[in-house]
Design a protein around this motif. Structure first.
Motif, PDB file in Angstrom:
ATOM      1  N   ASP A 394       1.689  -4.343   2.843  1.00  0.00           N
ATOM      2  CA  ASP A 394       2.793  -3.899   2.008  1.00  0.00           C
ATOM      3  C   ASP A 394       3.180  -2.512   2.466  1.00  0.00           C
ATOM      4  O   ASP A 394       2.381  -1.797   3.078  1.00  0.00           O
ATOM      5  N   GLY A 395       4.411  -2.124   2.176  1.00  0.00           N
ATOM      6  CA  GLY A 395       4.841  -0.775   2.484  1.00  0.00           C
ATOM      7  C   GLY A 395       5.776  -0.709   3.666  1.00  0.00           C
ATOM      8  O   GLY A 395       5.902  -1.660   4.443  1.00  0.00           O
ATOM      9  N   GLY A 396       6.433   0.418   3.822  1.00  0.00           N
ATOM     10  CA  GLY A 396       7.375   0.621   4.902  1.00  0.00           C
ATOM     11  C   GLY A 396       6.713   1.213   6.126  1.00  0.00           C
ATOM     12  O   GLY A 396       6.352   0.512   7.068  1.00  0.00           O
ATOM     13  N   VAL A 442     -10.817  -9.842   0.623  1.00  0.00           N
ATOM     14  CA  VAL A 442      -9.386  -9.592   0.793  1.00  0.00           C
ATOM     15  C   VAL A 442      -9.195  -8.098   1.006  1.00  0.00           C
ATOM     16  O   VAL A 442      -9.817  -7.278   0.321  1.00  0.00           O
ATOM     17  N   MET A 443      -8.341  -7.742   1.981  1.00  0.00           N
ATOM     18  CA  MET A 443      -7.998  -6.339   2.181  1.00  0.00           C
ATOM     19  C   MET A 443      -6.487  -6.182   2.101  1.00  0.00           C
ATOM     20  O   MET A 443      -5.740  -6.872   2.792  1.00  0.00           O
ATOM     21  N   LEU A 444      -6.047  -5.274   1.247  1.00  0.00           N
ATOM     22  CA  LEU A 444      -4.649  -4.875   1.168  1.00  0.00           C
ATOM     23  C   LEU A 444      -4.503  -3.517   1.836  1.00  0.00           C
ATOM     24  O   LEU A 444      -5.184  -2.562   1.456  1.00  0.00           O
ATOM     25  N   VAL A 445      -3.649  -3.446   2.845  1.00  0.00           N
ATOM     26  CA  VAL A 445      -3.318  -2.176   3.484  1.00  0.00           C
ATOM     27  C   VAL A 445      -1.882  -1.856   3.105  1.00  0.00           C
ATOM     28  O   VAL A 445      -0.954  -2.607   3.436  1.00  0.00           O
ATOM     29  N   THR A 446      -1.682  -0.748   2.399  1.00  0.00           N
ATOM     30  CA  THR A 446      -0.386  -0.487   1.792  1.00  0.00           C
ATOM     31  C   THR A 446      -0.096   1.005   1.740  1.00  0.00           C
ATOM     32  O   THR A 446      -0.998   1.841   1.902  1.00  0.00           O
ATOM     33  N   GLY A 447       1.157   1.328   1.506  1.00  0.00           N
ATOM     34  CA  GLY A 447       1.530   2.699   1.227  1.00  0.00           C
ATOM     35  C   GLY A 447       1.491   2.975  -0.265  1.00  0.00           C
ATOM     36  O   GLY A 447       1.507   2.051  -1.087  1.00  0.00           O
ATOM     37  N   ASP A 448       1.452   4.247  -0.622  1.00  0.00           N
ATOM     38  CA  ASP A 448       1.335   4.592  -2.039  1.00  0.00           C
ATOM     39  C   ASP A 448       2.578   4.215  -2.831  1.00  0.00           C
ATOM     40  O   ASP A 448       2.486   3.807  -3.996  1.00  0.00           O
ATOM     41  N   SER A 449       3.757   4.315  -2.223  1.00  0.00           N
ATOM     42  CA  SER A 449       4.979   3.952  -2.943  1.00  0.00           C
ATOM     43  C   SER A 449       4.945   2.494  -3.356  1.00  0.00           C
ATOM     44  O   SER A 449       5.212   2.144  -4.512  1.00  0.00           O
ATOM     45  N   SER A 450       4.625   1.624  -2.415  1.00  0.00           N
ATOM     46  CA  SER A 450       4.580   0.191  -2.686  1.00  0.00           C
ATOM     47  C   SER A 450       3.491  -0.149  -3.691  1.00  0.00           C
ATOM     48  O   SER A 450       3.682  -0.982  -4.580  1.00  0.00           O
ATOM     49  N   ALA A 477       4.974  10.371  -1.106  1.00  0.00           N
ATOM     50  CA  ALA A 477       6.410  10.318  -0.833  1.00  0.00           C
ATOM     51  C   ALA A 477       6.815   8.903  -0.439  1.00  0.00           C
ATOM     52  O   ALA A 477       5.971   8.056  -0.132  1.00  0.00           O
ATOM     53  N   TRP A 478       8.129   8.676  -0.470  1.00  0.00           N
ATOM     54  CA  TRP A 478       8.690   7.488   0.169  1.00  0.00           C
ATOM     55  C   TRP A 478       8.801   7.818   1.661  1.00  0.00           C
ATOM     56  O   TRP A 478       9.827   8.325   2.136  1.00  0.00           O
ATOM     57  N   GLY A 479       7.730   7.547   2.417  1.00  0.00           N
ATOM     58  CA  GLY A 479       7.635   8.019   3.793  1.00  0.00           C
ATOM     59  C   GLY A 479       8.745   7.533   4.698  1.00  0.00           C
ATOM     60  O   GLY A 479       9.305   8.303   5.501  1.00  0.00           O
ATOM     61  N   LEU A 480       9.086   6.239   4.587  1.00  0.00           N
ATOM     62  CA  LEU A 480      10.144   5.700   5.436  1.00  0.00           C
ATOM     63  C   LEU A 480      11.472   6.374   5.131  1.00  0.00           C
ATOM     64  O   LEU A 480      12.258   6.700   6.034  1.00  0.00           O
ATOM     65  N   GLU A 481      11.734   6.624   3.849  1.00  0.00           N
ATOM     66  CA  GLU A 481      12.996   7.245   3.448  1.00  0.00           C
ATOM     67  C   GLU A 481      13.048   8.723   3.845  1.00  0.00           C
ATOM     68  O   GLU A 481      14.116   9.252   4.173  1.00  0.00           O
ATOM     69  N   VAL A 482      11.892   9.402   3.811  1.00  0.00           N
ATOM     70  CA  VAL A 482      11.845  10.781   4.307  1.00  0.00           C
ATOM     71  C   VAL A 482      12.283  10.808   5.771  1.00  0.00           C
ATOM     72  O   VAL A 482      13.052  11.672   6.203  1.00  0.00           O
TER      73      VAL A 482
END
Length: 570
Positions: A394-396, A442-450, A477-482
């Protein structure tokens, strides 16, 4: 022999005939009888904290089982909450049956204002699903549920919406035993023998064939048959970005399209592409642009496609094989069994080059930074990924780093590439683990926003005691949007609406939900923290503080990602 059963029981019977034994949702008066009976029958009955999460969980079950899945929404607001999951299932081609509660139909026919929790739901959702209907009369139950399943599973799979008004809940039906699926819908459609023969002739004549493997191979659970085909063809297996589950036994020659030099070389040099479970959409440049362009004149195409109206839409196809992957791939395997190809030296060279690339990335990802460089987070987390595990993404920015730096090749990977819907990761992880019976890690690798979209589902994971570890890249932060701000307005520009408090501690939030939590800001601590989380016997959250500058400015292969937008704009 017919028996008398209430409508809610008949619906369960019809679902059980399709192999469904799991339901997600928050029950209202329309569904309490169904939930109660489902639990008595031994179903998995899971009540999350938000109906959108219920839809994502159901979608994950569908992906893990290869069949339809069910979730419900309470009338009015609950059904409204299904909308995001419904649209995601539509674009991801997931056969989820969304059941909606509704007031008695007489309510809709009256001329009134100010009615509580009432809106004409079926009409609102019709554009987002393959079929939208209401069980107006009890004796319509069989035909409407079967039509929903038929539409969801025929041609390109997708979601349906069926309304369940309160005036039919307890009505009794005098009905026979449910029919098996093969009696009321097309099951296991094979391709015509003449077309299979044409395809086999092209495969045998090819000098440099490739398999292009998409999302549908995973969601149809066709991996074992596709592995046999890959072995008979002795060729590279090129993954689309949506088809990122690796085939057991041939994972070493499975290369991600666009993000692996071996994949690009194999595509450019190919004289035959056999495409399975993919729409040939923008992320593979429609199979005719960018990396495909150089060899276009001499390349033949075979496409296995369940929906005949999809043939030839995005590019010409030499031999279309219309049918179910689960039936067509075994046809090809049987036809090629006596004449397997012998792998040439190019395949071994591509395998060696790709392995060297992955190893080099592990060595060159920046080490020793505080906060952690996001590339190093991916390396350390995926090195610690259990070999038999289920990977959820998940995440950008986090996902973009993952495409390049992952050190794991799991055979179950779940994320939504087509729709790009953030916040699916935690519900997907819960649903996948429920489908698996909680047996595999199960492993979820995600960004904090998501991660924060559906963070309440940590309680659901804890309640179900799932073997889940969430590795969260936290740049506050929204890293991709930054990154978008920086590329649009230049470094040092004001990044409106993209940052939040650095006092946020997701590991502490996790502990509040009854999970295991750790805070990490050194790369050497990531793998040990993951191991401790699995050993704890609780779902875990590893809060990894990552370098926000690197996360927004150093995304690998970002220029490649941008080429997905074939018309040049978003």
């Amino acid at each position: 022999m017919n028996t008398k059963v209430p409508v809610y029981e008949r619906i369960l019977d019809l679902f059980e005939a399709e192999g469904i034994n799991t339901i997600f949702g928050i029950p209202d008066p329309n569904f309490v009888h169904m939930f109660h009976l489902a639990e008595e029958r031994g179903w998995n009955v899971v009540a999350p904290h938000h109906e959108e999460a219920a839809g994502f969980m159901a979608e994950a079950v569908s992906r893990m089982t290869g069949g339809p899945a069910v979730c419900i929404g309470t009338l009015g607001p609950g059904v409204a909450n299904l909308a995001g999951a419904m649209m995601c299932a539509k674009v991801e081609h997931s056969p989820v049956i969304f059941l909606g509660g509704q007031r008695a139909r007489i309510t809709e026919q009256r001329v009134r204002r100010g009615r509580i929790q009432f809106v004409p739901q079926a009409d609102l959702f019709a554009p987002s699903v393959k079929y939208s209907a209401s069980i107006e009369y009890a004796d319509q139950t069989d035909e409407i549920i079967r039509e929903g399943l038929r539409r969801a599973l025929t041609g390109t799979p997708g979601p349906v919406y069926i309304e369940y008004p309160s005036h039919v809940i307890l009505a009794e039906l005098d009905v026979p035993e449910p029919l098996p699926p093969s009696r009321y819908r097309l099951v296991g459609q094979t391709a015509g023998a003449d077309r299979v023969a044409e395809a086999v002739e092209l495969i045998r004549a090819a000098e440099h064939p490739i398999l292009l493997v998409g999302h549908g191979v995973h969601t149809s659970r066709s991996g074992p048959a596709v592995r046999q085909l890959a072995e008979l063809m002795a060729c590279p297996v090129i993954q689309t970005s949506g088809g990122t589950s690796y085939l057991d036994g041939v994972a070493d020659r499975t290369f991600p399209y666009g993000f692996s030099p071996s994949a690009i070389e194999a595509v450019v040099g190919s004289d035959l592409c056999l495409a399975l479970g993919t729409e040939l959409g923008e992320p593979v440049h429609y199979g005719r642009g960018r990396h495909w362009h150089a060899g276009e004149a001499g390349r033949k195409w075979i496409l296995v496609e369940q929906d005949p109206t999809a043939i030839g839409v995005n590019r010409p196809i030499d031999v279309p094989l219309v049918g179910d992957l689960r039936a067509v791939v075994p046809q090809l395997v049987d036809a090629l069994a006596d004449t397997p190809r012998t792998a040439g030296p190019d395949l071994a060279r591509l395998v060696e080059a790709d392995a060297a690339r992955i190893a080099e990335l592990a060595e060159t990802a920046p080490v020793g930074r505080t906060p952690v460089h996001p590339a190093r987070l991916i390396v350390e987390a995926t090195k610690a990924f259990p070999a038999d595990g289920i990977m959820v993404r998940d995440g950008g920015a986090t996902t973009i780093f993952g495409w390049t730096y992952s050190q794991a090749k799991p055979h179950d990977v779940i994320w939504n590439q087509n729709f790009g819907h953030l916040g699916t990761g935690l519900p997907y992880a819960v649903g996948a683990s429920v489908a698996d019976g909680g047996k595999r890690p199960v492993m979820l690798v995600t960004g904090d926003s998501s991660f924060q979209f559906q963070i309440a589902e940590l309680e659901t994971a804890a309640r179900l005691n799932l073997p889940l570890v969430c590795v969260v890249a936290v740049d506050y932060a929204w890293g991709l949007e930054v990154g978008v701000y920086k590329r649009t307005f230049g470094p040092g520009s004001r990044e409106t609406g993209t940052h939040w408090s650095r006092d946020t501690r997701l590991n502490i939030v996790a502990e509040g939900f009854g999970c295991y939590g750790e805070y990490v800001e050194r790369d050497a601590d990531i793998a040990p923290a993951i191991k401790r989380a699995y050993a704890s016997g609780k779902p875990g959250v590893i809060h990894v503080a990552v370098d926000p500058k690197a996360n927004s400015e150093e995304m690998p292969s970002y220029d490649e990602f941008r080429t997905w937008y074939a018309e040049g704009t978003q």
